[in-house]
Design an enzyme around this catalytic site. Structure first.
Site, PDB file in Angstrom:
ATOM      1  N   GLU A 187     -34.725 -42.150   1.499  1.00  0.00           N
ATOM      2  CA  GLU A 187     -34.347 -41.929   3.332  1.00  0.00           C
ATOM      3  C   GLU A 187     -32.624 -41.156   3.386  1.00  0.00           C
ATOM      4  OE1 GLU A 187     -37.020 -44.368   6.534  1.00  0.00           O
ATOM      5  OE2 GLU A 187     -35.187 -45.549   5.157  1.00  0.00           O
ATOM      6  N   HIS A 210     -38.961 -47.691   0.258  1.00  0.00           N
ATOM      7  CA  HIS A 210     -39.051 -45.988   0.844  1.00  0.00           C
ATOM      8  C   HIS A 210     -39.887 -45.135   0.252  1.00  0.00           C
ATOM      9  CE1 HIS A 210     -38.261 -47.857   5.165  1.00  0.00           C
ATOM     10  NE2 HIS A 210     -37.610 -48.074   4.729  1.00  0.00           N
ATOM     11  N   HIS A 259     -33.600 -50.824  -0.341  1.00  0.00           N
ATOM     12  CA  HIS A 259     -33.155 -51.728   0.895  1.00  0.00           C
ATOM     13  C   HIS A 259     -32.597 -52.998   1.124  1.00  0.00           C
ATOM     14  CE1 HIS A 259     -33.786 -47.674   3.905  1.00  0.00           C
ATOM     15  NE2 HIS A 259     -32.678 -47.789   2.951  1.00  0.00           N
ATOM     16  N   HIS A 274     -46.205 -50.121   6.608  1.00  0.00           N
ATOM     17  CA  HIS A 274     -45.705 -49.633   6.650  1.00  0.00           C
ATOM     18  C   HIS A 274     -44.688 -49.463   5.123  1.00  0.00           C
ATOM     19  CE1 HIS A 274     -45.758 -50.698  11.278  1.00  0.00           C
ATOM     20  NE2 HIS A 274     -46.140 -49.449  10.692  1.00  0.00           N
ATOM     21  N   HIS A 309     -36.830 -53.989   0.672  1.00  0.00           N
ATOM     22  CA  HIS A 309     -37.891 -53.819   0.677  1.00  0.00           C
ATOM     23  C   HIS A 309     -38.472 -52.520   0.545  1.00  0.00           C
ATOM     24  CE1 HIS A 309     -36.326 -52.535   4.422  1.00  0.00           C
ATOM     25  NE2 HIS A 309     -36.916 -51.110   4.764  1.00  0.00           N
ATOM     26  N   THR A 348     -34.147 -47.849  10.497  1.00  0.00           N
ATOM     27  CA  THR A 348     -35.086 -47.068  10.601  1.00  0.00           C
ATOM     28  C   THR A 348     -36.343 -46.835  10.217  1.00  0.00           C
ATOM     29  OG1 THR A 348     -35.575 -47.667   8.277  1.00  0.00           O
ATOM     30  CG2 THR A 348     -33.304 -46.073   7.696  1.00  0.00           C
ATOM     31  N   THR A 349     -36.740 -47.537  10.903  1.00  0.00           N
ATOM     32  CA  THR A 349     -38.290 -47.808  11.456  1.00  0.00           C
ATOM     33  C   THR A 349     -38.248 -48.715  12.932  1.00  0.00           C
ATOM     34  OG1 THR A 349     -37.780 -50.128  10.298  1.00  0.00           O
ATOM     35  CG2 THR A 349     -39.196 -48.530   9.188  1.00  0.00           C
TER      36      THR A 349
END
Length: 262
Positions: free
Chosen positions: A107, A97, A120, A65, A95, A200-201
């Site tokens: 995000e 996004h 993040h 992801h 990590h 957020t996951t």
């Protein structure tokens, strides 16, 4: 963690997460659109203090992801404190996004504006909880520092990461990644917005105090291209590029967003 399969495609993406994770429709979901004119300046908010000097990164991996850099979090040498936080929170991992080619993929958005990517830095409240897993499910368990990446000049600090990405191209791959200090990934100003939100996951636990920095860092299009070379598939599977791995903004539902600056 449950065994539910989730991702960012049409069949398994954010629009259907609520089927396996009902909390997806909860009252403090993240990310959100931060509307600067509606954020409340709070003079009582202290500056955030980051002690990253002795930080020890361990590995870089492809979770399927995102790309994740893990840290040794056995003591309080690497913490975030101050700001809205009552306790020091230990750095566990960071990590990213990002979007597809030529598309933005942050995000959080700021007054509807999206950025190329969002970093993040995930910290947990080791003063109060015994393990990261326990903290991740508690209302005050996690503190995530969000940093926007804006396309522009190359970012020297990111090179060490983008240069390592080819080693973790496939889902499930992990390699040693020692001695990286994320301090180099922070902007000059640590002015921030803060609000109570969630992961957020999946599992989307409502356990995060969000601290989103106002000032972005710059990243080149070439560097972003290296993120988009990652695959969210294993070596034996059909190749599927890792891109657009972000959840869109969620309803604010009456929450207050506070700003550390006027």
């Amino acid at each position: 963690m449950t065994g539910h399969q989730w991702g960012y495609g049409e069949e398994d993406g954010p629009s259907v997460w609520h089927k396996d994770y009902p909390i997806a429709q909860g009252d403090r979901q993240s990310p959100i659109d931060i509307v600067p004119t509606e954020a409340v300046y709070d003079a009582t908010l202290a500056p955030i203090a980051l002690s990253y000097d002795l930080c020890t990164s361990i590995s870089i991996s492809n979770s399927g992801h995102s790309v994740v850099v893990e840290f040794d979090d056995v003591d309080d040498r690497t913490v975030i404190r101050g700001g809205p936080l009552q306790d020091p929170y230990r750095l566990k991992q960071f990590h990213f996004h990002w979007g597809g080619k030529g598309c933005h993929g942050s995000e959080h958005t700021v007054g509807g504006k999206t950025y190329a990517s969002e970093l993040h830095l995930v910290h947990w409240n080791a003063a109060k909880y015994k393990t990261f897993g326990e903290a991740a499910a508690a209302p005050d368990g996690l503190a995530v520092l969000g940093v926007f990446l804006e396309t522009g000049d190359e970012h020297r600090g990111l090179h060490k990461i983008t240069d390592a990405l080819y080693m973790v191209k496939f889902k499930g791959s992990t390699v040693d990644f020692k001695g990286f200090n994320p301090k180099c990934l922070l902007p000059n100003s640590l002015n921030y917005w803060t609000y109570l939100g969630s992961l957020t996951t999946p599992p989307l636990h409502e356990s995060v105090t969000w601290i989103v920095l106002k000032e972005p860092i710059m990243v080149s299009e070439k560097q972003m291209g290296k993120f988009r070379m990652l695959l969210c598939s294993g070596e034996e599977e059909d190749r599927k590029r890792m891109e657009n791995n972000f959840r869109p903004p969620q309803p604010l539902k009456g929450r207050k967003v506070r700003a550390s600056f006027n």
